[in-house]
Write a protein that holds these residues in place. Structure first.
Motif, PDB file in Angstrom:
ATOM      1  N   SER B  62       1.473   5.976   1.491  1.00 36.46           N
ATOM      2  CA  SER B  62       2.501   6.047   2.550  1.00 36.46           C
ATOM      3  C   SER B  62       3.808   5.443   2.060  1.00 36.46           C
ATOM      4  O   SER B  62       4.879   5.941   2.381  1.00 36.46           O
ATOM      5  CB  SER B  62       2.016   5.351   3.814  1.00 36.46           C
ATOM      6  N   LEU B  63       3.725   4.393   1.237  1.00 38.67           N
ATOM      7  CA  LEU B  63       4.961   3.778   0.740  1.00 38.67           C
ATOM      8  C   LEU B  63       5.686   4.710  -0.234  1.00 38.67           C
ATOM      9  O   LEU B  63       6.918   4.827  -0.182  1.00 38.67           O
ATOM     10  CB  LEU B  63       4.668   2.419   0.079  1.00 38.67           C
ATOM     11  N   ILE B 315       3.204  -4.525  -0.792  1.00 42.34           N
ATOM     12  CA  ILE B 315       4.562  -4.047  -1.074  1.00 42.34           C
ATOM     13  C   ILE B 315       5.047  -3.173   0.092  1.00 42.34           C
ATOM     14  O   ILE B 315       6.213  -3.207   0.461  1.00 42.34           O
ATOM     15  CB  ILE B 315       4.620  -3.304  -2.433  1.00 42.34           C
ATOM     16  N   GLY B 316       4.113  -2.412   0.690  1.00 43.13           N
ATOM     17  CA  GLY B 316       4.451  -1.608   1.863  1.00 43.13           C
ATOM     18  C   GLY B 316       4.880  -2.507   3.020  1.00 43.13           C
ATOM     19  O   GLY B 316       5.815  -2.190   3.756  1.00 43.13           O
ATOM     20  N   ALA B 321       9.159  -5.036   6.468  1.00 40.55           N
ATOM     21  CA  ALA B 321       9.834  -6.261   6.903  1.00 40.55           C
ATOM     22  C   ALA B 321      11.288  -6.261   6.427  1.00 40.55           C
ATOM     23  O   ALA B 321      12.195  -6.613   7.193  1.00 40.55           O
ATOM     24  CB  ALA B 321       9.093  -7.474   6.368  1.00 40.55           C
ATOM     25  N   ALA B 322      11.505  -5.844   5.184  1.00 37.46           N
ATOM     26  CA  ALA B 322      12.859  -5.843   4.615  1.00 37.46           C
ATOM     27  C   ALA B 322      13.779  -4.927   5.415  1.00 37.46           C
ATOM     28  O   ALA B 322      14.909  -5.293   5.740  1.00 37.46           O
ATOM     29  CB  ALA B 322      12.809  -5.389   3.151  1.00 37.46           C
ATOM     30  N   GLY B 404      -4.798   1.717   1.624  1.00 33.00           N
ATOM     31  CA  GLY B 404      -3.890   0.930   2.464  1.00 33.00           C
ATOM     32  C   GLY B 404      -2.818   1.810   3.078  1.00 33.00           C
ATOM     33  O   GLY B 404      -1.786   1.330   3.532  1.00 33.00           O
ATOM     34  N   SER B 405      -3.047   3.127   3.086  1.00 34.93           N
ATOM     35  CA  SER B 405      -2.034   4.069   3.558  1.00 34.93           C
ATOM     36  C   SER B 405      -1.827   4.044   5.061  1.00 34.93           C
ATOM     37  O   SER B 405      -0.728   4.264   5.537  1.00 34.93           O
ATOM     38  CB  SER B 405      -2.422   5.494   3.159  1.00 34.93           C
ATOM     39  N   ALA B 406      -2.909   3.813   5.799  1.00 35.15           N
ATOM     40  CA  ALA B 406      -2.788   3.847   7.259  1.00 35.15           C
ATOM     41  C   ALA B 406      -3.000   2.445   7.824  1.00 35.15           C
ATOM     42  O   ALA B 406      -3.686   1.621   7.209  1.00 35.15           O
ATOM     43  CB  ALA B 406      -3.823   4.806   7.832  1.00 35.15           C
ATOM     44  N   PRO B 407      -2.444   2.172   8.985  1.00 32.48           N
ATOM     45  CA  PRO B 407      -2.702   0.870   9.620  1.00 32.48           C
ATOM     46  C   PRO B 407      -4.195   0.734   9.946  1.00 32.48           C
ATOM     47  O   PRO B 407      -4.876   1.729  10.188  1.00 32.48           O
ATOM     48  CB  PRO B 407      -1.868   0.926  10.911  1.00 32.48           C
ATOM     49  N   TYR B 408      -4.674  -0.511   9.967  1.00 31.46           N
ATOM     50  CA  TYR B 408      -6.093  -0.751  10.263  1.00 31.46           C
ATOM     51  C   TYR B 408      -6.446  -0.216  11.649  1.00 31.46           C
ATOM     52  O   TYR B 408      -7.547   0.243  11.886  1.00 31.46           O
ATOM     53  CB  TYR B 408      -6.414  -2.240  10.184  1.00 31.46           C
ATOM     54  N   ARG B 409      -5.484  -0.274  12.559  1.00 33.91           N
ATOM     55  CA  ARG B 409      -5.714   0.196  13.927  1.00 33.91           C
ATOM     56  C   ARG B 409      -6.120   1.669  13.913  1.00 33.91           C
ATOM     57  O   ARG B 409      -7.075   2.067  14.583  1.00 33.91           O
ATOM     58  CB  ARG B 409      -4.428  -0.003  14.737  1.00 33.91           C
TER      59      ARG B 409
END
Lengths: 128, 448
Positions: B62-63, B315-316, B321-322, B404-409
């Motif tokens: 996703s990043l 990093i994503g 956040a950045a 780690g592409s999708a949110p845990y939710r």
């Protein structure tokens, strides 16, 4: 050239998207160049040549229409697919993600306007 | 922020560089000229430890897509290897999970310029690449350690060893959790509260590009093994090196040795490979929770020293956040209230998601402990992968977990799908009454 690059690798002449087919993603060129052609009455018209960092296929993100043009690789290229679902979800959280897309579409409208103006200047006016 | 406002960014890793890049770009869009100083003592063109950020070096699917949409492409000089699949190793067998599009959309990179003892630097640093982007946007990179940080009369001050004290309107702190600057922050009057961390382990084995291609291919190898205190382990193929990453509870040398000697790991590595052969190694700390208050008046904490994602896609998380902090500063303001209103929601979203992630990792731990459950999961995934099409429900759950592409939710919601639950129950039931001998041989597939 394309070793180590991200996305899918295409060779010279490979079709990346085809006019008339349905699609649910857009593309970002990572390496190389592609050409955008439109078929009309059995004839191919070259609309644009796109380079590294350029987008294409973005209309599929916003419309449910079929692809409006065919995109072919000019030489070796690598092209990254951006999923519609991932993109639209991210836009909800971060609208600025759409900025470059809007910028690119705005550039295309400007080019198109120039082309239309050019055509009107070169062709004689319609008979009344 | 006004024309000519001065901004200090402490830490030039991904969080600091991306903040600088987006801050300058957004300011440019609305016609504000900002003066940004980035304090980063590391030289990313030098091999470890001088230019390393101690990380597995995976840029999630996703990043990669988000960066490309933002106009930040990762050139082949940075991408050591494009990853297009995952291989899940368990004691009951292994299974390959392909990217649904068969496309390399995950990047294996080096945060610095490579491990200690590297002979030839064929690839560039990821952090260095991002730093060059903020440099091109007009930021000034100051390659010195910050020796003092303080606040006085609504201004923020930074001092280094050789430079006189500088005054700023805004300070973005992105020091990570493995730097001396973190202690400095805690001592300062900025009101910083650090996140809770745990120790991880990273090793870089020099195998050579050809050997990596032959044995590890373009797959990331993940291990779900029944080893106490080990939550997750992975081998990431890079250019000439293979990076081994261990996450869990207080990872120490004994745990590392147990893991590296596991037959599943040995079976994945080339013949003749020894776990104790010379390797660049480190034990960085990683977050298990975020900073309770990742902002203050004219101060914002980004990346690992602020809030990040649990175990994955650090990093994503830094990118999100950045961007949230940069847009708050440019479009809303730099007071604590502005950050509370516009930056905190992005952090809270990650914090809530991490809580769901903890539940998912708790379930994973149960699977790691129960042999029949491991067999059931392996069989269910292998069946889906054999079909290549249809509803690849567990494959997508595992893919998003590992990448780690999708949110845990989102992953959790997918596991509540009736079809997933029925299939899982069926495979667990079958696994209860079968042995894993036949399954293991049937599912083994060497990566070529």
């Amino acid at each position: 050239m394309v070793k180590g690059s991200l996305g899918k690798v295409y060779r010279k002449g490979d079709t990346i998207i085809r006019q008339g087919e349905s699609g649910d993603c857009m593309y970002v060129i990572q390496l190389g160049q592609v050409e955008v052609v439109q078929e009309m009455d059995g004839e191919e018209i070259r609309l644009a040549e796109l380079h590294e960092g350029d987008f294409f296929g973005e209309m599929a993100i916003f419309e449910r229409e079929v692809r409006s043009a065919t995109v072919r690789s000019l030489g070796d290229s690598s092209v990254l697919t951006v999923d519609k679902k991932n993109f639209l979800r991210r836009i909800q959280e971060d609208p600025s993600l759409a900025f470059r897309l809007v910028q690119s579409m705005s550039g295309r409208i400007r080019k198109m306007s120039e082309t239309v103006t050019g055509l009107r200047l070169t062709k004689p006016p319609w008979p009344h | 922020m006004d024309d000519g406002s001065r901004v200090a960014v402490v830490g030039g890793g991904p969080a600091g560089s991306l903040f600088t890049y987006f801050l300058l770009e957004m300011a440019e869009r609305i016609g504000i000229e900002l003066l940004v100083d980035v304090y980063e003592p590391r030289d990313f063109s030098r091999p470890a430890p001088h230019g390393c950020n101690m990380c597995g070096g995976i840029i999630s699917e996703s990043l990669v897509q988000n960066l490309a949409t933002d106009g930040i492409n990762l050139p082949p000089m940075i991408v050591q290897r494009g990853i297009d699949s995952y291989c899940m190793h368990m004691d009951v067998g292994e299974v390959h999970i392909d990217n649904p599009l068969f496309e390399k959309r995950i990047a294996a990179v080096y945060r610095g310029s490579g491990p200690k003892g590297i002979k030839e630097m064929k690839w560039g640093s990821f952090d260095g690449h991002l730093q060059s982007l903020s440099d091109k946007k007009g930021a000034r990179i100051i390659d010195e350690k910050v020796t003092d940080l303080r606040r006085e009369d609504g201004r923020l001050f930074i001092k280094t060893k050789t430079r006189p004290e500088q005054s700023y309107s805004l300070m973005a702190v992105a020091t990570g959790v493995n730097t001396a600057a973190l202690k400095l922050l805690q001592k300062s009057d900025l009101g910083y509260q650090p996140p809770r961390t745990t120790k991880t382990a990273i090793r870089e084995y020099l195998l050579g590009a050809e050997t990596i291609e032959k044995y590890l291919g373009t797959s990331m190898h993940v291990f779900l093994l029944d080893i106490p205190r080990l939550t997750f382990a992975a081998i990431i193929p890079k250019g000439d090196y293979a990076t081994v990453c261990l996450l869990g509870d207080k990872i120490d040398s004994n745990l590392l040795e147990t893991f590296l000697n596991a037959p599943e790991v040995k079976g994945c590595m080339p013949p003749g490979w020894q776990w104790d052969q010379p390797a660049c190694q480190c034990s960085p700390r990683m977050n298990v929770s975020g900073s309770p208050l990742p902002f203050g008046d004219q101060v914002v904490f980004l990346g690992d020293c602020g809030v990040t994602r649990l175990y994955k896609d650090g990093i994503g998380a830094a990118y999100r956040a950045a961007k949230a902090a940069a847009s708050t500063a440019v479009f809303h303001g730099i007071s604590a209230e502005d950050f509370r209103k516009h930056y905190l929601p992005a952090c809270q979203k990650m914090t809530t998601d991490n809580m769901i992630g903890k539940v998912i990792f708790w379930f994973t731990k149960i699977i790691q402990r129960l042999r029949f459950a491991r067999r059931g999961i392996l069989n269910m995934t292998a069946k889906e992968q054999e079909k290549k099409g249809g509803n690849q429900i567990i494959s997508m759950v595992l893919w998003d977990m590992f990448t780690g592409s999708a949110p845990y939710r989102e992953i959790f919601i997918r596991t509540l799908h009736p079809l997933f639950l029925i299939r899982l129950a069926w495979h667990l039931f079958i696994a209860l009454f079968s042995s894993d001998k036949d399954r293991k041989s049937g599912l083994r597939r060497k990566n070529t």
